[in-house]
Design a protein around this motif. Structure first.
Motif, PDB file in Angstrom:
ATOM      1  N   LEU A 288       0.686  -1.175   0.010  1.00 49.61           N
ATOM      2  CA  LEU A 288       0.070   0.040   0.116  1.00 49.61           C
ATOM      3  C   LEU A 288       0.916   1.429  -0.169  1.00 49.61           C
ATOM      4  CD1 LEU A 288      -3.158   0.867   0.131  1.00 49.61           C
ATOM      5  CD2 LEU A 288      -2.856   1.174   2.572  1.00 49.61           C
ATOM      6  N   ILE A 289       0.528   2.162  -0.935  1.00 50.49           N
ATOM      7  CA  ILE A 289       1.175   3.600  -0.911  1.00 50.49           C
ATOM      8  C   ILE A 289       0.517   4.339  -0.114  1.00 50.49           C
ATOM      9  CG2 ILE A 289       2.090   5.495  -2.389  1.00 50.49           C
ATOM     10  CD1 ILE A 289       2.076   3.365  -4.745  1.00 50.49           C
ATOM     11  N   ASP A 290       1.332   4.920   1.099  1.00 51.51           N
ATOM     12  CA  ASP A 290       0.752   6.019   1.932  1.00 51.51           C
ATOM     13  C   ASP A 290       1.024   7.323   1.713  1.00 51.51           C
ATOM     14  OD1 ASP A 290       3.134   5.567   2.757  1.00 51.51           O
ATOM     15  OD2 ASP A 290       2.626   4.835   4.741  1.00 51.51           O
ATOM     16  N   ASN A 291       1.615   7.593   0.526  1.00 54.57           N
ATOM     17  CA  ASN A 291       2.224   8.939   0.152  1.00 54.57           C
ATOM     18  C   ASN A 291       0.953   9.820   0.165  1.00 54.57           C
ATOM     19  OD1 ASN A 291       2.600  11.352  -1.772  1.00 54.57           O
ATOM     20  ND2 ASN A 291       4.847  10.730  -1.346  1.00 54.57           N
ATOM     21  N   PRO A 292       0.818  10.995   1.148  1.00 56.23           N
ATOM     22  CA  PRO A 292      -0.404  11.838   1.334  1.00 56.23           C
ATOM     23  C   PRO A 292      -0.675  12.410  -0.209  1.00 56.23           C
ATOM     24  CG  PRO A 292       1.042  12.287   2.991  1.00 56.23           C
ATOM     25  CD  PRO A 292       1.741  11.550   2.050  1.00 56.23           C
ATOM     26  N   LYS A 293       0.215  12.826  -0.980  1.00 56.19           N
ATOM     27  CA  LYS A 293      -0.404  13.375  -2.165  1.00 56.19           C
ATOM     28  C   LYS A 293      -0.704  12.400  -3.102  1.00 56.19           C
ATOM     29  CE  LYS A 293       3.216  17.165  -2.072  1.00 56.19           C
ATOM     30  NZ  LYS A 293       4.274  17.665  -2.827  1.00 56.19           N
ATOM     31  N   THR A 294      -0.187  11.184  -3.346  1.00 58.97           N
ATOM     32  CA  THR A 294      -0.686  10.228  -4.072  1.00 58.97           C
ATOM     33  C   THR A 294      -2.074   9.747  -3.641  1.00 58.97           C
ATOM     34  OG1 THR A 294       1.672   9.448  -4.457  1.00 58.97           O
ATOM     35  CG2 THR A 294      -0.278   7.727  -5.061  1.00 58.97           C
ATOM     36  N   VAL A 295      -2.302   9.549  -2.352  1.00 61.46           N
ATOM     37  CA  VAL A 295      -3.804   9.157  -1.845  1.00 61.46           C
ATOM     38  C   VAL A 295      -4.736  10.200  -2.006  1.00 61.46           C
ATOM     39  CG1 VAL A 295      -5.117   8.682   0.328  1.00 61.46           C
ATOM     40  CG2 VAL A 295      -2.497   7.744  -0.068  1.00 61.46           C
ATOM     41  N   ALA A 296      -4.402  11.627  -1.981  1.00 59.95           N
ATOM     42  CA  ALA A 296      -5.220  12.634  -1.848  1.00 59.95           C
ATOM     43  C   ALA A 296      -5.531  12.806  -3.748  1.00 59.95           C
ATOM     44  CB  ALA A 296      -4.643  13.841  -1.661  1.00 59.95           C
ATOM     45  N   TYR A 297      -4.544  12.459  -4.507  1.00 60.64           N
ATOM     46  CA  TYR A 297      -4.912  12.591  -5.865  1.00 60.64           C
ATOM     47  C   TYR A 297      -5.843  11.542  -6.424  1.00 60.64           C
ATOM     48  CZ  TYR A 297      -4.476  12.324 -10.863  1.00 60.64           C
ATOM     49  OH  TYR A 297      -4.246  12.114 -12.369  1.00 60.64           O
ATOM     50  N   TRP A 298      -5.420  10.295  -5.902  1.00 58.77           N
ATOM     51  CA  TRP A 298      -6.407   9.432  -6.335  1.00 58.77           C
ATOM     52  C   TRP A 298      -7.805   9.393  -5.832  1.00 58.77           C
ATOM     53  CZ3 TRP A 298      -7.000   6.707 -10.695  1.00 58.77           C
ATOM     54  CH2 TRP A 298      -7.482   5.296 -10.574  1.00 58.77           C
ATOM     55  N   THR A 299      -7.786   9.889  -4.584  1.00 57.16           N
ATOM     56  CA  THR A 299      -9.192   9.724  -3.910  1.00 57.16           C
ATOM     57  C   THR A 299     -10.055  10.735  -4.627  1.00 57.16           C
ATOM     58  OG1 THR A 299      -8.360   9.512  -1.867  1.00 57.16           O
ATOM     59  CG2 THR A 299     -10.255  10.680  -1.633  1.00 57.16           C
ATOM     60  N   GLN A 300      -9.507  12.122  -4.922  1.00 57.89           N
ATOM     61  CA  GLN A 300     -10.230  12.866  -5.793  1.00 57.89           C
ATOM     62  C   GLN A 300     -10.560  12.638  -6.946  1.00 57.89           C
ATOM     63  OE1 GLN A 300     -11.533  15.882  -4.749  1.00 57.89           O
ATOM     64  NE2 GLN A 300     -10.851  15.232  -2.797  1.00 57.89           N
ATOM     65  N   LYS A 301      -9.839  11.811  -7.825  1.00 57.36           N
ATOM     66  CA  LYS A 301     -10.199  10.930  -9.174  1.00 57.36           C
ATOM     67  C   LYS A 301     -11.499   9.973  -9.025  1.00 57.36           C
ATOM     68  CE  LYS A 301      -8.525  11.142 -12.637  1.00 57.36           C
ATOM     69  NZ  LYS A 301      -8.575  12.060 -13.756  1.00 57.36           N
ATOM     70  N   MET A 302     -11.616   9.251  -7.721  1.00 60.21           N
ATOM     71  CA  MET A 302     -12.668   8.325  -7.796  1.00 60.21           C
ATOM     72  C   MET A 302     -13.772   8.838  -7.043  1.00 60.21           C
ATOM     73  SD  MET A 302     -11.953   4.877  -7.651  1.00 60.21           S
ATOM     74  CE  MET A 302     -12.942   4.230  -6.451  1.00 60.21           C
ATOM     75  N   ARG A 303     -13.637  10.061  -6.448  1.00 59.84           N
ATOM     76  CA  ARG A 303     -14.978  10.890  -6.053  1.00 59.84           C
ATOM     77  C   ARG A 303     -15.468  11.526  -7.128  1.00 59.84           C
ATOM     78  NH1 ARG A 303     -15.493  12.354  -0.652  1.00 59.84           N
ATOM     79  NH2 ARG A 303     -16.650  14.167  -1.055  1.00 59.84           N
ATOM     80  N   ALA A 304     -14.794  12.201  -8.104  1.00 63.58           N
ATOM     81  CA  ALA A 304     -15.131  12.852  -9.348  1.00 63.58           C
ATOM     82  C   ALA A 304     -16.035  11.631 -10.146  1.00 63.58           C
ATOM     83  CB  ALA A 304     -14.037  13.421 -10.112  1.00 63.58           C
TER      84      ALA A 304
END
Length: 461
Positions: free
Chosen positions: A150-166
């Motif tokens: 699991l990648i826990d880099n905050p920037k990576t997680v935040a980016y992919w979270t926004q993509k999924m939410r969109a």
């Protein structure tokens, strides 16, 4: 005059009958068209493209789907049914496929057949309609590296979270559920299911649960059931399959296979330079590189520019072996080779990672082979490897250690160097700084390599 009245009467009757017929025909034609189109949004005999996405998500699949969607649009298809069964794959490729599905002129129904996990979830959410087979699963879409960590880099997680939410919000789905699928650091209560996603847990939904929370529109066991739900009767089904070349390219562009091909290429060429083997290692190495570029060329990521860069790099590295350029050719060759490999890949980051791993693995292989067959290496053409040792009966200079303690007579004055007779040999000798006249009796007191040190035993007057 009577016949004129009759003609007018008959003409009037004909006109009236004609008008009635035209009115009836005008009413029937729109009704017929309405009956043909009023089938729940579909048409009898409509063209439906069934496109499979039942493999890891990578650049080869993205290329195949682009080709299939283009064919569907050109054919004027009524609907695309995208059959998804995947555990995920490349985030970059998933984004490309998601954009393709979302912007397609032909509406897409995503049918989850088994699993739409990780990046597969993102693709499914971009479809106009999401349908799941009864035993299928969707979710668990966290970003992981090549080893599954699991990648826990905050920037990576935040980016992919926004993509999924969109992607979820496009069709009115709850974006908070998408966040719970990506980020294990959130806690979310799902009231329709009567459960809570705890911290450290990733949300995954069964087909039934996905319908309850509004993520799936309905469940269907087959493509036929999907079409029946859409009201498309007697469809013209077009099942798109990957060509032989596309299947080969999909295999060759998988990250693990791509790295393996680079290992084979680097190790093969290096071993051929170090340990000539009738060209076999070199041919294997070139075949590895050839397959690497072939796979990326077929998928559309590599062009002739990248291939030419790579060839120039190999030529410069070979030239460095035979031409003394103070490392300039080697540096230029390495830069050209790396540029060719990286530019041919869909993602520079993945290309650098694969190249780094390949260099390490190839370095270990080359070291082992070179150590085992060092005596056959190409370097022996430029280095004098033969040694004439004492054990073999060769002596580079006369061994003067045997003179130690022996007596002799100076032939020339020793100031402090000169010549003396020791035993029966004329030997160049030195004193410790003192002067010794010619024809004086001397004795060897020290031998240091070729330096023989003497002292006078008595004086001649």
């Amino acid at each position: 005059m009577k016949w004129v009245k009759r003609l007018i009467a008959r003409g009037t009757l004909s006109v009236v009958v004609g008008l009635i017929f035209m009115n009836l025909l005008g009413a029937m034609v729109p009704a017929a068209f309405a009956a043909d189109s009023d089938t729940g949004g579909g048409k009898i005999g409509s063209t439906v493209y069934v496109i499979p996405a039942e493999q890891p998500i990578e650049s080869g699949l993205e290329k195949f789907l682009k080709r299939a969607y283009k064919e569907a649009e050109e054919a004027g298809a009524e609907r695309i049914v995208l059959v998804i069964d995947t555990l995920g794959g490349s985030v970059v490729s998933a984004e490309g496929i998601g954009d393709l599905v979302r912007t397609s002129k032909v509406p897409t129904t995503a049918l989850v057949h088994g699993r739409a996990v990780s990046a597969g979830t993102y693709i499914a959410l971009n479809a106009d309609e999401l349908v799941m087979e009864p035993n299928s699963v969707i979710g668990s879409a966290a970003v992981v590296d090549g080893t599954g960590t699991l990648i826990d880099n905050p920037k990576t997680v935040a980016y992919w979270t926004q993509k999924m939410r969109a992607a979820a919000e496009i069709n009115g789905r709850d974006p908070n559920l998408a966040t719970a699928m990506v980020n294990p650091n959130v806690t979310l209560e799902i009231k329709p299911l009567g459960r809570t996603v705890e911290k450290g847990e990733l949300l995954a939904l069964s087909a039934a649960d996905a319908v309850k929370v509004g993520y799936a529109d309905y469940t269907a066991s087959s493509v036929d059931e999907v079409l029946a739900h859409l009201g498309i009767e007697q469809p013209n089904l077009v099942e798109v399959k990957a060509s032989v070349m596309e299947r080969i390219s999909q295999f060759l562009t998988q990250p693990a296979i791509m790295t393996l091909l680079l290992v084979i290429g680097i190790a093969g060429v290096a071993i051929e330079l170090i340990v000539p083997g009738f060209g076999i290692p070199g041919l294997i190495g070139l075949a590895g590189f050839g397959l690497y570029f072939f796979g990326h060329y077929i998928t559309g990521f590599a062009g002739m520019e990248e291939i030419i860069l790579f060839v120039i790099g190999v030529v410069l590295l070979i030239a460095e072996v035979f031409v003394s350029s103070f490392g300039i050719l080697g540096i230029l060759g390495s830069a050209s080779l790396i540029a060719g490999v990286v530019l041919a890949a869909p993602s520079p980051k993945s290309a650098f990672l694969s190249l780094f791993v390949a260099l390490l693995a190839a370095g270990v292989i080359v070291f082992i082979i070179a150590k085992r067959f060092a005596h056959k290496g190409v370097w022996n053409r430029f280095i004098l490897s033969e040694s004439l040792t004492t054990e073999q009966g060769y002596v580079s200079t006369a061994d003067k250690a045997l003179y130690l303690g022996m007596r002799g007579r100076s032939v020339t004055p020793l100031r402090p160097a000169g010549t003396a007779i020791i035993g029966e040999q004329r030997v160049d000798v030195v004193t410790q700084g003192e002067f010794i006249a010619a024809n004086a009796e001397i004795q060897v007191i020290k031998v240091e390599g070729t330096r023989v040190v003497v002292q006078q035993l008595n004086e001649n007057i």
